[in-house]
Design an enzyme around this catalytic site. Sequence first.
Site, PDB file in Angstrom:
ATOM      1  N   ASP A 109      -7.292  -1.612   3.875  1.00 48.05           N
ATOM      2  CA  ASP A 109      -6.364  -2.670   3.456  1.00 48.05           C
ATOM      3  C   ASP A 109      -6.735  -4.031   4.030  1.00 48.05           C
ATOM      4  O   ASP A 109      -6.161  -5.054   3.622  1.00 48.05           O
ATOM      5  CB  ASP A 109      -4.931  -2.327   3.893  1.00 48.05           C
ATOM      6  N   ASP A 145       0.871  -1.166   0.000  1.00 47.79           N
ATOM      7  CA  ASP A 145       0.000   0.000   0.000  1.00 47.79           C
ATOM      8  C   ASP A 145       0.912   1.221   0.000  1.00 47.79           C
ATOM      9  O   ASP A 145       2.100   1.119   0.314  1.00 47.79           O
ATOM     10  CB  ASP A 145      -0.886  -0.026   1.248  1.00 47.79           C
ATOM     11  N   ASP A 174      -1.773  -0.747   6.007  1.00 49.57           N
ATOM     12  CA  ASP A 174      -1.927  -0.188   7.353  1.00 49.57           C
ATOM     13  C   ASP A 174      -3.345   0.209   7.709  1.00 49.57           C
ATOM     14  O   ASP A 174      -3.686   0.279   8.885  1.00 49.57           O
ATOM     15  CB  ASP A 174      -1.029   1.055   7.502  1.00 49.57           C
TER      16      ASP A 174
END
Length: 616
Positions: free
Chosen positions: A486, A314, A482
Amino acid sequence: MLIGKVTEVRWAAAATALFVAGLVAQLLDAPSLPFYLACYAAGGWAPGWAGLKALRARRLDVDLLMVVAAIGAASIGQVLDGALLIVIFATSGALEAVATRKTEDSVRRLLDLAPERANRVTAAGEETVDTARLEPGDMIVVRPGERIGADGEVAEGASEVDQATITGESLPIDKLPGDEVFAGTLNGTGALRVRVRRAASDSVVARIVALVEQASATKSRTQLFVEKVEQRYSAGMVVATVALFVIPLAFGAALEPTLLRAMTFMIVASPCAVVLATMPPLLSAIANAGRHGVLVKSAVVMERLGAVERVAFDKTGTLTEGRPRLVAGADDDEVLRLAASAEDPSEHPLARAIVAAARERGLPLSHAEQFVSIPGRGISAVVDGHLVEAGRATGAEVLISIDGRPAATFAFTDRLRPRTPAVVAALTALTVRPPLLLTGDNAAAAERVAAASGLHDVRAGLLPEEKVEHVRREAGLLFVGDGVNDAPALAAAHTGVAMGRAGADLSMATADAVIVRDDLGTLPAVIALSRRARHLVVANLIIAGSFIAVLVAWDLFGDLPLPLGVAGHEGSTVIVGLNGLRLLRERAWTSQQGAQPPGEPLGVGQVGERVVGSRP
């Protein structure tokens, strides 16, 4: 605490305490049998009962087999061996129960992001209703600081909305009529009227919950293979033990020596050494990783890390620090001091970045008077008799004006985490395919971060379900994220790793491992450590399997004395246990991490990116 509420943990702790008490009593030549029997009861009743229920469903559970083996060991005087088996299986069951409960609780907490009530517009005015009753076409009012009650489209008003929980974007986004908004996201300083587009059960946040639950319930191919082998091994061992006892009796053999041979077989064929062949290397690796800031949640996860073929990141909060910093345009200390004083009452991330930059230089701030914030445009205030205004100049800059005259243009950046390019390079060399970037942020920002990180494969503008689709297409993928958004990808990936310091509760609960100190430099180290642990597991299985094969053959075709069988069984257990403990050494980690000198955080702005987002 969660652990204290899980029944399996209490029984496993009781069994362990009773086992230790029995061992101490045995060493002191005191009566130990009552402690061991209580250990059997505390740790064995749950797997035994579950095994009996599985047996009724015509499935042979290895937990039941271990309970039977423990009782068999006790029946011929090997009470200590049986108690140790009970403790091992009770502890593993407790750890699995804790992980399952924590994930379930986190998923339930995710639903709290969406408010329970919303203000619906009616012909007579406004009414407060449950968000579950909202239907497509309804109009709701969202006031400053409130969470949006449904997925929809802005019909009236202007504001900035923090939607990091859904898209992962690091800064609030300006919302004007026609823009899409999501349930559970946080409205800023403006008032909005939102036309509902989806029912609560079909909102993005509800779909995140469903995706996490679905992915968490999916079994890996490795797990399915282990379960298949478990059934065959369990059935084979039971059949062999019964046959070894019944067949000789049918031909007139004496009861006592026949029972002794069968119980000896039960002991030497029991998988104690096999369990320890697998667990000590993996648990030692888990402990070593934990000392260096990586929480690996289970031995299964540690083993799986070594099979990673590719890593996906990410962007915001993972590769980057997730908060803007002032990087250009603030050369004049007085201009910065006035701007920071004017921004001090604001809670906007860019305002906080300006204030932080002034404080880093030690500039004294003054009281701001007549502070005004206009959603989507900027702020104004009077500081020390000067009218200070801050607002957007272009899509990438913020203009500071003093007394009506432009004074400076501030640029901001979301800086990369320390050593990010070095980590990407290490992972490129370590895995089958180079890493990639999966982000909900816009393509331009994603490309700039990727260029600074050394990534060449970028997928931008992804919603949570789209991230899941990309993750599922990649075999052996490790995903690092995080945020709440996600969580589905973390659950669906071959292995999910969450950032620990600023990570959302759900992402850390869903992930298989957590980087506690947000040091990405530990990622290639833990993958390499896992591979070494897997190699030791293979070596230990060969050792354990060889001992079991020799002892079983001796018992079947020769006359294996019980003390020698126990010595061989326990000897193999000690050998594989000590071999696995080698990974506890500090060198086992440092040799994997390699020489990666710590560097200063690299600003994405150093390669051209300037991020501003919306103004308060």
